[in-house]
Design a protein around this motif. Sequence first.
Motif, PDB file in Angstrom:
ATOM      1  N   TYR A 412       0.842  -1.211   0.000  1.00  0.00           N
ATOM      2  CA  TYR A 412       0.000   0.000   0.000  1.00  0.00           C
ATOM      3  C   TYR A 412       0.872   1.254   0.000  1.00  0.00           C
ATOM      4  N   PHE A 413       1.819   1.321   0.937  1.00  0.00           N
ATOM      5  CA  PHE A 413       2.628   2.533   1.049  1.00  0.00           C
ATOM      6  C   PHE A 413       3.635   2.675  -0.075  1.00  0.00           C
ATOM      7  N   VAL A 421       5.564  10.791  -3.119  1.00  0.00           N
ATOM      8  CA  VAL A 421       6.935  11.102  -2.712  1.00  0.00           C
ATOM      9  C   VAL A 421       7.886  11.097  -3.904  1.00  0.00           C
ATOM     10  N   HIS A 422       7.988   9.957  -4.595  1.00  0.00           N
ATOM     11  CA  HIS A 422       8.982   9.826  -5.660  1.00  0.00           C
ATOM     12  C   HIS A 422       8.620  10.616  -6.919  1.00  0.00           C
ATOM     13  N   ALA A 475       7.017   6.155  10.472  1.00  0.00           N
ATOM     14  CA  ALA A 475       8.178   6.115   9.578  1.00  0.00           C
ATOM     15  C   ALA A 475       7.822   6.630   8.187  1.00  0.00           C
ATOM     16  N   ARG A 476       6.672   6.192   7.680  1.00  0.00           N
ATOM     17  CA  ARG A 476       6.277   6.610   6.333  1.00  0.00           C
ATOM     18  C   ARG A 476       5.944   8.099   6.289  1.00  0.00           C
ATOM     19  N   PHE A 493      -2.356  15.088   3.735  1.00  0.00           N
ATOM     20  CA  PHE A 493      -2.992  14.025   2.977  1.00  0.00           C
ATOM     21  C   PHE A 493      -2.361  12.668   3.275  1.00  0.00           C
ATOM     22  N   TYR A 494      -1.064  12.655   3.556  1.00  0.00           N
ATOM     23  CA  TYR A 494      -0.416  11.395   3.887  1.00  0.00           C
ATOM     24  C   TYR A 494      -0.957  10.841   5.203  1.00  0.00           C
TER      25      TYR A 494
END
Length: 557
Positions: A412-413, A421-422, A475-476, A493-494
């Motif tokens: 999922y992450f 992110v990327h 962590a994420r 949003f994260y």
Amino acid sequence: MAKIAIINPTFEVSYWGLEHAQQIMGKRANMPVASLPLLAALTPAEHEVTLVDENVEELNFDQLAQFDIVGITGMSVQRFRMDEIVNELESRGAFIVVGGPWVTVEEEWFDSRVDAIFIGEAETTWPQFLIDWQSGNHQRRYEQAEKTDMSTVPTPRHDLLKNKHYMFGNLQFSRGCPFQCEFCDIIVTFGRKPRIKQASQIIKELECLRKLKIHIAFIVDDNLVGNKKAIKPVLEEVAKWQERHGYPIVFSTEASLDMCEDDELMELMARANIQSVFIGIESPDEESLKETKKFQNVRARGGTILEKIHQIQDFGIEVWCGLIVGFDNDTPAIFATQQKFLKESRIAHAMIGLLHAIPKTPLYDRLKAENRLDLAIEHEFGTNVIPKQMTREQLRDGYLETMRDAYEPETYFDRLDQLFVHDGFKFRTFETPHFRKHRWLRIRQHSFFLVGFLYVFWKLMRGIPDADLRRTYRARIFNAMWKRWTYPPVCFFYAIKCAMHYHHHKMTTDMIQSPDKFVSSYGKAMRTDKKQTCNTPHVVTLPPPQDSQAKPVEMLQ
């Protein structure tokens, strides 16, 4: 004058319901069903209306029996609870009327236990019934002769809802869809000609939501862009309203994949503050899409399905999707194909469901003629469809494995990080000319995101009982903050995505750990409501909205 109560029964746990996330955020339901406030608005002023949503308050049957008329709405996922409510009220001698998606497709379900049923939309039949009731000459069955003229629909009575208990609000722009998906009952109930409200009606409803301090709302249309030409001037007026008032409401909605073909349309959606769309992908297998007549997903214009999804994401609108397994073209290989597709699509939120044949749809008629329907009231394998190229056990087990893979924290992450992110995803709304021109607005929005992030993060760390998941979320989130520190919306949003993941992960884990309970619940509560049709008709259990959950007035929907 009549004293009227209109009830929406409780839902089972579902993808759309976000029940486990609600508990963390201190709410009781994700959003109200749209029919409750709309039916209240359609009721003549001389009558007294009470709206009762069992998802946010308990039912007192003795008190309900004192009302002159008790209306019950219901989607198919609610049909067994509807039965229980009808039985309780009937034993107390109440006058009962029933409407909504379930009775629309199964008219004989309640047989003689209710005093009247409403089929389909009810903008004209509900007021007519009240006139008939007052004269002592009401009918047993009501159905509109014509589709509702959306320009005549009044502003729903959102003020009669217990809004503090809901995570989000909702509203409706249009009904109907131009496509012909075989499994879909939208075109059966609402037709293939999209009908759109006037912009002035929508603005009036937005003012109502703003006064009630509702900051996030779902536009419950089954396909907002079904008529692209007609919806553009409406979106233009909504965008101007947002600009005048400093963008007070964030929207999500449902749309078809072909929205990617129109940059002007997507820009208007972004200016109107539509930040995410739910799209019915159904399957990455083109033969399955052709089989079910979802031709809009396979036409060559715009590229492949993946390319179209990436085009929408790269534009700055997040994509959620619906996926279905169990088409005639599907073999056991479809489960790995769906998992690969999800990874490549960068879609974090996928509503995955077993194909289910809704009464009155072309799919239902075809499978019935082929003797491939499980006509039992409770479906042992979670669907009434008997698959063609695999056993029912293979379909059920493959479905559960696909759900497990989709919401394993790492997979999922990884999908979420790939996009946010990327690949540097940015919401187009904050890149529009109005935001670029008004720096104060951008600063205010970023401040809102910062405060919102701190609040949601605090709730997550206090409310998630699983220590491993809390560590994963921390962590994420910190990684996303470190990598995207120049873009404040990502933090908020994260954190929201973590809360949603917790719901989906727990729901999936519970299904896999208790397969007997899953089969029982799924077989009894397979939704056929409108939220799942146009864009993803077949999910584990209940909605939204549309889903959305909050749909039109299929009388007491």
